[in-house]
Design an enzyme around this catalytic site. Structure first.
Site, PDB file in Angstrom:
ATOM      1  N   HIS A 108       0.857  -1.186   0.000  1.00  0.00           N
ATOM      2  CA  HIS A 108       0.000   0.000   0.000  1.00  0.00           C
ATOM      3  C   HIS A 108       0.894   1.237   0.000  1.00  0.00           C
ATOM      4  O   HIS A 108       2.047   1.185   0.442  1.00  0.00           O
ATOM      5  CB  HIS A 108      -0.911  -0.022   1.230  1.00  0.00           C
ATOM      6  CG  HIS A 108      -1.991  -1.063   1.157  1.00  0.00           C
ATOM      7  ND1 HIS A 108      -3.124  -1.017   1.924  1.00  0.00           N
ATOM      8  CD2 HIS A 108      -2.101  -2.182   0.391  1.00  0.00           C
ATOM      9  CE1 HIS A 108      -3.899  -2.063   1.638  1.00  0.00           C
ATOM     10  NE2 HIS A 108      -3.300  -2.790   0.723  1.00  0.00           N
ATOM     11  N   CYS A 143      -2.132  -0.204   7.133  1.00  0.00           N
ATOM     12  CA  CYS A 143      -1.293   0.995   7.117  1.00  0.00           C
ATOM     13  C   CYS A 143      -1.259   1.669   8.484  1.00  0.00           C
ATOM     14  O   CYS A 143      -0.224   2.200   8.892  1.00  0.00           O
ATOM     15  CB  CYS A 143      -1.805   1.945   6.037  1.00  0.00           C
ATOM     16  SG  CYS A 143      -1.725   1.181   4.396  1.00  0.00           S
ATOM     17  N   CYS A 149      -6.026   2.093   5.768  1.00  0.00           N
ATOM     18  CA  CYS A 149      -6.663   0.855   6.217  1.00  0.00           C
ATOM     19  C   CYS A 149      -5.912   0.327   7.445  1.00  0.00           C
ATOM     20  O   CYS A 149      -4.855   0.834   7.816  1.00  0.00           O
ATOM     21  CB  CYS A 149      -6.651  -0.174   5.085  1.00  0.00           C
ATOM     22  SG  CYS A 149      -5.062  -1.015   4.898  1.00  0.00           S
ATOM     23  N   GLU A 184       1.030   3.864   1.786  1.00  0.00           N
ATOM     24  CA  GLU A 184       1.541   4.271   3.097  1.00  0.00           C
ATOM     25  C   GLU A 184       2.684   3.365   3.543  1.00  0.00           C
ATOM     26  O   GLU A 184       3.693   3.829   4.097  1.00  0.00           O
ATOM     27  CB  GLU A 184       0.422   4.225   4.148  1.00  0.00           C
ATOM     28  CG  GLU A 184      -0.759   5.144   3.854  1.00  0.00           C
ATOM     29  CD  GLU A 184      -1.862   4.461   3.038  1.00  0.00           C
ATOM     30  OE1 GLU A 184      -1.543   3.601   2.181  1.00  0.00           O
ATOM     31  OE2 GLU A 184      -3.030   4.787   3.260  1.00  0.00           O
TER      32      GLU A 184
END
Lengths: 168, 168
Positions: B62, B94, B91, B64
């Site tokens: 992801h 992260c 989410c 992040e």
């Protein structure tokens, strides 16, 4: 890949967990954290991971994440039907990684109390999610704040308009 | 690194969020997901990330997480005092990565409803944690089961007895 994994035999679970524990023990002598993991794919292939947070300067390099990354690099980002075996109860980072990888089941040996006794306390992180602190952005552990910016809708517009998008 | 970050000015937050959104838009055309992120260190350095799940076959990549990994590779696994800026509400994966990296604050622009409207629905994963499903191992989304193996205490014994351990 099959839609879901076959029922996993107890002997298979114990064998993979014992291997995860071996990896954890070996990792300590190599300067890593005392955690190991194995991902088993439906086709029988296995991929191993050891905690590399301090060795690799990667706070996300938990054993489970390392094993999931290795499996996905070989078999694709969708690991439907796979099982994750961890020497110790996985933290929210590793459970989240398993969820995104569409792993079907997680097995572990030592639990969070065993980990806490050795100085690893993930309980605060579990509480962060279970109390809805992440949701409300109200936690002093990690405040999460929304700030509206004018362009924020553009990524999703670009995504929905892009015919070549690879969904996941 | 300082113990905690300085108060972050609104203009700084908006600038980093706008950059995260730019990264997200650009990533779509390059075949990635519509998410971007920036990590800002207390010393002013910034590190960027784009979603690379499908491009890199890494379900943990992801935006992040990619930005956190980049920052930690340069500055060490402890990012105390850093801030994370995400084009969209992070989410649980992260947020967990930010917790482990000891990041001090998270800022985001679009929210989970915006993401859901574009087909990204993390709500089930948040619910998984907030309902205690992960805790109880009772979720059909991802069952988590403990199996005791005889060797499971050895990693922690090795760890506590190893004088050269690098704690994190």
């Amino acid at each position: 890949m099959p839609e879901s994994s076959q029922p996993t035999l107890p002997a298979v679970v114990e064998r993979h967990l014992a291997r995860a524990v071996e990896l954890a023990v070996a990792n300590v002598a190599e300067g890593g954290g005392p955690f190991g993991a194995v991902v088993g794919l439906p086709d029988g292939r296995t991929f191993e991971g050891q905690n590399r947070v301090t060795r690799d300067n990667d706070p996300t390099a938990h054993a489970e994440v390392v094993a999931i990354r290795a499996a996905a690099a070989a078999a694709g980002f969708d690991l439907t039907g796979a099982a994750l075996y961890a020497s110790c109860e996985p933290c929210p980072l590793c459970v989240s990684a398993a969820l995104w990888a569409r792993i079907g089941s997680v097995h572990y040996a030592a639990d969070r109390q065993d980990a806490a006794a050795a100085g690893f306390d993930d309980a605060a992180f579990y509480e962060y999610f279970s109390t809805g602190a992440a949701d409300a952005g109200a936690s002093s552990l990690l405040p999460i704040t929304r700030t509206v910016v004018p362009t924020q809708g553009r990524p999703f517009t670009a995504w929905t308009e892009f015919a070549g998008r690879a969904e996941y």
